[in-house]
Design a protein around this motif. Sequence first.
Motif, short mmCIF file in Angstrom:
data_model
loop_
_atom_site.label_atom_id
_atom_site.label_comp_id
_atom_site.label_asym_id
_atom_site.label_seq_id
_atom_site.Cartn_x
_atom_site.Cartn_y
_atom_site.Cartn_z
N HIS A 1 3.24 -7.54 1.82
CA HIS A 1 2.14 -6.74 0.86
C HIS A 1 2.71 -7.32 -0.62
CE1 HIS A 1 0.50 -3.05 -1.10
NE2 HIS A 1 -0.30 -4.02 -1.47
N ILE A 2 1.69 -8.21 -1.26
CA ILE A 2 1.81 -8.34 -2.88
C ILE A 2 0.96 -7.45 -3.58
CG2 ILE A 2 1.45 -10.41 -4.28
CD1 ILE A 2 3.48 -10.60 -1.71
N ASP A 3 1.58 -7.26 -4.98
CA ASP A 3 0.94 -6.10 -5.51
C ASP A 3 -0.23 -6.47 -6.08
OD1 ASP A 3 2.97 -4.31 -5.25
OD2 ASP A 3 3.89 -4.70 -7.15
N ASP A 4 -0.65 -7.83 -6.20
CA ASP A 4 -2.07 -8.06 -6.87
C ASP A 4 -2.36 -9.53 -6.55
OD1 ASP A 4 -0.87 -9.85 -9.32
OD2 ASP A 4 -0.05 -7.96 -9.54
N HIS A 5 -3.77 -9.98 -6.79
CA HIS A 5 -4.21 -11.07 -6.41
C HIS A 5 -3.65 -12.31 -7.23
CE1 HIS A 5 -7.07 -9.79 -3.36
NE2 HIS A 5 -7.27 -8.87 -4.21
N THR A 6 -3.17 -12.07 -8.51
CA THR A 6 -2.62 -13.04 -9.48
C THR A 6 -1.24 -13.45 -8.81
OG1 THR A 6 -3.59 -12.00 -11.38
CG2 THR A 6 -1.97 -13.43 -11.86
#
Length: 337
Positions: free
Chosen positions: A75-80
Amino acid sequence: MNAPGLDSVFGSVHLGYLVIESNQLADWRRFGADAIGLHCDELDNGLLRFRLDDQQCRFLLRRGPAEDVVAAGWHIDDHTTFEQIEARILAHGVPVTHGTAEEAAARGVARLLRFPGPKGIAQEIYAEPLMADEPLRMRASGFVTGDGGMGHIAITSTKPTQIRGYFTTVFDARLTDYIDETISGIKAKMRFLRVNERHHTIAVANVQGLPIDPIRTSIQHLNIQAATLDDVARSYQRVCELGFDMSLSVGQHTNDKELSYYARTPSGFDWEVGWNPVVVDESTWEPTTYQGISIWGHTPVGQTIIDRLDQFRLAALSLGHREETVPALAGDGIPDD
């Protein structure tokens, strides 16, 4: 290699789910739901999913012959940050593939990106986990996930520095500590890597001085963190009462101080249920080497001479196998400190 800095993704990466392939789905349902105490959903296409919290999927069980973990979802915190990691992979000449809508739905995510990982475990990243509509139905009171992710995985390797290099390149993993241990006369060294506040999300062990891997499966064990000590005790009792094998009795680790036990899954690798590990303070933490994995307990349960001989057989067989390390992402490997 990506040193910590402005472009570091450390702290924005969390172990989100694991995909397990097995032809023993009925046994897995009993193990996961009835023994460990997880929420279980049976999907229309014959897949099983286990939940620990509000996310739709933490473990996806699909029918197949591997009897092993075949993918790890992050799980990556944000799309950036997601796109930053994707750019890293591509910059190193490693191909990426986009998961299908059906694969994403099975994993409970909006979209996913897949790329090769060590030990043949596909690595998958996603930025949008989907939340379940139904409340949890579990025998346990709860599990600790959040910023630390859902737990950790431990692997054995003949090329530990390359694996450490891989997770540093991809996720800016940091070394937490080492453990030196002698098991059945064989000296092993374990490296513990973190990608967020959890003491470790990846543990890597190798047999010192010998290019052998005594473990058949791609992981040696996986870990989840129970909310209470009572949850650990009750699940231990259920594992025993339902006839599943216990690998290591209750004990406490030297480095992260987690109190836990290890049960044998239907696919052969171990499942650790733990409680109350330390949380890393980045401002003060310094890597340390510990002698032995446990302060007390964690003694082998029911191991016979046949079991030990089988481990030696697997170790001998591993001499003829080339271990996958994804060299393009491992750099030159990181020498031990």
